[in-house]
Design a protein around this motif. Structure first.
Motif: not given
Length: 510
Positions: A195-214
């Protein structure tokens, strides 16, 4: 008002650029509700556009945002690049115009408005809200580390009420905790990635990577507050490492824009050149990352790469551009905002402070940080570099016909780790190498200099408006606040605990 209205034009342009994928906005006015997966698939362009808006400030690569938020402040004050225009007023000289002081804060309203729109459109307890919390934390961590107290919109009735820097840090930690808890428990990550990959300029919708970033932001914050809140810092750092931070270059937080912000300001516009401090350390260490970071100047000099001293009296930008090295970037080089190398150095400092950073000694994490940086930049010779216990910072020799003048080295710290060294020597060695590896993230470079006093940096070759500091501790507030927001401004100065000038330290410096 604290914030410039110029940002409205920037946001209009941003939305115009995004019109191909977000052109048919619909009115979704259901505060507090959560959209179903079907609705997200159909209408996510509305929420997605505001998340892109937040990314534009959290990771500002657009040239004007990059220059005014990053170049003028972190890059110059963190001694990565330096201003080479014929302008006698800038932050390096502690005398920048009020416009320069006001610019970074002028981007904050777009974060607040986009965050509120995400909540209005999609409610809370969902991925878009968790993601927005992370982006807000990234953006406002920079704002507070530039000014100190800052309006975080914690007062719903008055967006111009300042919060103390400590309260802002506590709020951002709480936001990151909420975000990581939700992402860790969400069972629909695969669907939401689509759903969100088109709007994610960093991780292309990979929220496991966003969790690591956080979690990595948490570790960065923990190290930052370690001197003023040692117990809180330890608990936060150990939690972040336990839950998982960025450990591999493939997980680095980078973002691509149609033209790199640093490339535009340094190469295309030619407004800055590599700073003498960074060049002198890397030259003295015979660091093979030199050719990855810098380009040779157009005029041959006494060595292959030549930096310019921060605060040099530039008499000709045309000549400065020819005499000094610029950054080795192309238009399409991604911006770098948080790396595995930085996390390894944070772990090394954590172990040095007695924190549980997992399996590994200080030396292990220190060497890992350097190795990851060399690998990130495709540089060779790391094995010999780690064993070098003789090379030190080089004396700085200005370019022939240059503007800053020569200066003797200010540090004799070597590279090879020494477990038997005094604590001060260990910290200088660790932070000096961390600072080199943080390039080109100038904001973090400036934070490290202010927090630790390392690396040691050259004096400014001009008068600095009566200040004795080598680099500012903060940037003054917009002077218009004294007229248009007086009562809140007075409270902000009270929170500062000192004058609204370049000298008053951050809360975490005290």
């Amino acid at each position: 008002m604290m914030f410039s209205r110029k940002i409205q034009f920037f946001l209009f342009c941003l939305l115009a650029v995004l019109s191909s994928c977000t052109g048919n906005f619909v009115d979704i006015n259901r505060p507090g509700s959560k959209l179903s997966p079907e609705e997200l698939q159909r209408d996510n362009y509305a929420v997605g556009s505001f998340l892109i808006q937040m990314q534009g400030v959290a990771f500002p690569e657009q040239e004007n945002a990059y220059q005014t938020m990053i170049d003028f402040v972190g890059n110059y004050l963190g001694r990565y690049t330096t201003y080479t225009k014929e302008l006698p007023k800038n932050h390096t000289l502690f005398n920048a115009s009020n416009a320069w002081c006001a610019w970074p804060a002028s981007y904050a309203p777009s974060v607040v408005s986009a965050f509120n729109e995400v909540v209005t459109l999609n409610g809370k307890e969902n991925i878009s809200y968790a993601w927005a919390l992370i982006l807000r934390a990234q953006a406002f961590l920079r704002f507070t580390d530039i000014y100190g107290p800052f309006p975080l919109s914690m007062d719903k009735d008055n967006a111009e009420v300042y919060s103390s820097q400590r309260d802002i840090y506590l709020q951002l930690i709480n936001d990151l905790d909420k975000a990581t808890a939700y992402i860790a428990s969400d069972v629909n990550l695969a669907n939401e990635k689509t759903v969100f990959a088109p709007y994610d300029l960093v991780y292309k919708g990979d929220f496991n990577k966003w969790r690591k970033f956080a979690n990595s932001l948490k570790l960065r914050i923990a190290v930052r507050i370690s001197n003023v809140e040692p117990a809180m810092a330890r608990s936060l750092a150990e939690q972040a490492v336990r839950d998982g931070v960025i450990e591999d270059n493939e997980e680095n937080c980078t973002i691509s824009y149609n033209k790199s912000g640093l490339w535009t300001t340094a190469v295309s516009w030619g407004d800055s050149r590599i700073c003498a401090d960074l060049e002198s350390y890397m030259t003295g260490y015979r660091d093979s990352r030199l050719s990855k970071y810098f380009l040779q100047p157009n005029v041959a000099g006494s060595r292959k790469f030549i930096g310019c001293r921060a605060g040099a009296l530039i008499e000709s930008n045309v000549l400065a551009k020819r005499l000094y090295s610029t950054v080795n970037l192309s238009e399409t080089t991604p911006g770098v905002w948080l790396t595995a190398s930085e996390m390894a150095f944070c772990k090394a400092e954590g172990v040095l402070r007695g924190w549980n950073m997992g399996s590994g000694a200080v030396r292990d994490f220190y060497e890992q940080g350097i190795k990851l940086s060399f690998k990130q930049w495709g540089a060779d010779g790391v094995a010999a570099y780690l064993l070098d216990d003789t090379s030190v910072e080089a004396d700085y020799t200005d370019a022939s016909g240059g503007f800053g003048g020569n200066v003797t080295k200010v540090s004799t710290i070597t590279i090879k780790w020494n477990d038997n060294a005094p604590m001060a020597e260990k910290m200088e060695r660790l932070i000096t190498q961390k600072w080199i590896a943080l390039f080109p993230n100038g904001q973090e470079a400036w934070n490290e200099i202010r927090r630790t006093g390392y690396p040691r940096i050259f004096p400014v070759p001009q008068a600095t408006n009566g200040y004795t500091l080598l680099t500012p501790n903060r940037i003054p507030f917009d002077k218009n606040q004294q007229i248009n927001n007086r009562s809140n401004y007075d409270k902000a100065v009270e929170y500062l605990g000192g004058a609204d000038d370049y000298a008053t330290p951050m809360w975490w410096q005290k």
